[in-house]
Design a protein around this motif. Structure first.
Motif, PDB file in Angstrom:
ATOM      1  N   CYS A 115       0.770  -1.298  -0.240  1.00 26.32           N
ATOM      2  CA  CYS A 115      -0.116   0.130   0.034  1.00 26.32           C
ATOM      3  C   CYS A 115       0.788   0.876   0.162  1.00 26.32           C
ATOM      4  O   CYS A 115       1.838   1.072   0.753  1.00 26.32           O
ATOM      5  CB  CYS A 115      -0.868  -0.089   0.792  1.00 26.32           C
ATOM      6  N   ARG A 117       0.359   3.870   0.588  1.00 24.04           N
ATOM      7  CA  ARG A 117      -0.510   4.944   1.742  1.00 24.04           C
ATOM      8  C   ARG A 117       0.862   5.078   3.117  1.00 24.04           C
ATOM      9  O   ARG A 117       0.555   4.291   3.456  1.00 24.04           O
ATOM     10  CB  ARG A 117      -2.093   5.181   2.264  1.00 24.04           C
ATOM     11  N   CYS A 120      -0.210   3.234   6.373  1.00 20.88           N
ATOM     12  CA  CYS A 120      -0.352   1.383   6.109  1.00 20.88           C
ATOM     13  C   CYS A 120       0.870   0.848   6.348  1.00 20.88           C
ATOM     14  O   CYS A 120       0.847  -1.031   6.341  1.00 20.88           O
ATOM     15  CB  CYS A 120      -1.540   1.726   4.942  1.00 20.88           C
ATOM     16  N   CYS A 143      -6.284  -2.684  -0.010  1.00 21.95           N
ATOM     17  CA  CYS A 143      -5.545  -2.493   0.954  1.00 21.95           C
ATOM     18  C   CYS A 143      -6.580  -3.265   2.161  1.00 21.95           C
ATOM     19  O   CYS A 143      -6.941  -2.507   2.418  1.00 21.95           O
ATOM     20  CB  CYS A 143      -4.664  -1.262   1.600  1.00 21.95           C
ATOM     21  N   CYS A 146      -6.017   0.189   5.297  1.00 17.75           N
ATOM     22  CA  CYS A 146      -6.964   1.331   4.824  1.00 17.75           C
ATOM     23  C   CYS A 146      -8.162   1.078   3.946  1.00 17.75           C
ATOM     24  O   CYS A 146      -9.433   1.647   4.380  1.00 17.75           O
ATOM     25  CB  CYS A 146      -6.266   2.046   4.552  1.00 17.75           C
ATOM     26  N   TYR A 150      -6.328   0.539  -4.987  1.00 18.69           N
ATOM     27  CA  TYR A 150      -5.388   1.048  -5.842  1.00 18.69           C
ATOM     28  C   TYR A 150      -5.189   0.936  -7.282  1.00 18.69           C
ATOM     29  O   TYR A 150      -5.306  -0.058  -6.651  1.00 18.69           O
ATOM     30  CB  TYR A 150      -4.086   1.669  -4.873  1.00 18.69           C
TER      31      TYR A 150
HETATM   32 ZN   LIG Z   1      -3.281   1.197   2.958  1.00 14.10          ZN
END
Ligand SMILES: [Zn+2]
Length: 248
Positions: A115, A117, A120, A143, A146, A150
């Motif tokens: 991920c 992010r 994450c 993911c 979260c 994606y």
């Molecule tokens: Zn994530």
């Protein structure tokens, strides 16, 4: 010669159509569907209506196609049908217990990437379809931390049909293997001095709070909107008073 010996396992691996397909660049998300599963016609119910050159495509996948009398064009057509058929079989297979186990293995090896992010903390991803109907949407990555989607980084992966993985797969995986569901709290980021609001802390999700000079942006925006409203009110009062003859 020693090199040949060490790669010996690869030789036996590259003999079948499925091994060739899996080793082709861009097909890293797919797992190996057991031949036993493919040869059980019950598992393929209905696919013959969806796939052109169905019988030959199936023969190609199971390495039993006699292609001596075929020209290049026919071969290409069967090859395309075989990839498509394999994708459709794959979507069914990966939600069986054998298939889930194989995909779990790939997930643990981070075959689907991580991920992007920050909060994450490099959580491994899983492929998911936005539709179970082929030619609708390309594959996305889910993911579990979260719970967002994606797009794959590589265009090769980004152009794979999402229906080859299906809409249920990642959720089915965590239903069967709940112990692999990541915790929503991220203790792995020691430098998160950003205070999360109590509401966020209560659900245990680290969320980024946009700030300008330390003030949360949405509060700044609220203040800006209040200022604008005050100004508009002032302007309309002035306009009203200039139209009113009694006001001098
Ligand atoms: Zn994530």
């Amino acid at each position: 010669m020693i090199d040949d010996l060490t790669t010996g396992s690869e030789d036996s691996f590259s003999n079948s159509w499925i091994s060739w397909f899996l080793s082709t660049k861009g097909n890293e998300y797919f797992c190996e569907v057991d031949e036993e599963y493919i040869l059980d016609r019950f598992n393929l119910t209905g696919l013959n209506n969806d796939v052109q050159n169905y019988s030959q495509a199936l023969e190609l996948i199971t390495d039993s196609l006699d292609d001596e009398d075929l020209d290049d064009e026919q071969r290409d057509a069967i090859e395309n049908s075989a990839r498509y058929l394999y994708g459709l079989i794959h979507a069914r297979y990966i939600i069986t217990s054998r298939g889930l186990a194989k995909m779990l293995d790939k997930y643990r090896k981070t075959d689907f990437g991580r991920c992007p992010r920050v909060f994450c903390a490099s959580q491994p991803l899983l492929p998911v379809g936005l539709s179970d109907v082929p030619y609708t949407k390309a594959v996305k990555l889910y993911c579990p931390r979260c719970e967002d989607l994606y797009s794959p980084k590589s265009s090769r992966h980004g152009s794979i049909d999402g229906a080859y993985f299906g809409t249920s797969f990642p959720h089915m995986l965590f239903l069967v293997y709940p112990q692999h569901l990541p915790s929503k709290t991220t203790n792995s980021l020691p430098s998160t001095s950003t205070p999360t609001t109590s509401a966020h802390a209560a659900i245990g999700v680290d969320r980024y709070l946009p700030k300008i000079f330390g003030f949360p942006v949405h509060e700044m925006a609220k203040h800006a909107r209040w200022q604008e409203a005050q100004r508009d009110l002032q302007i309309s009062r002035l306009e009203e008073s200039s139209r009113d003859p009694s006001y001098v």
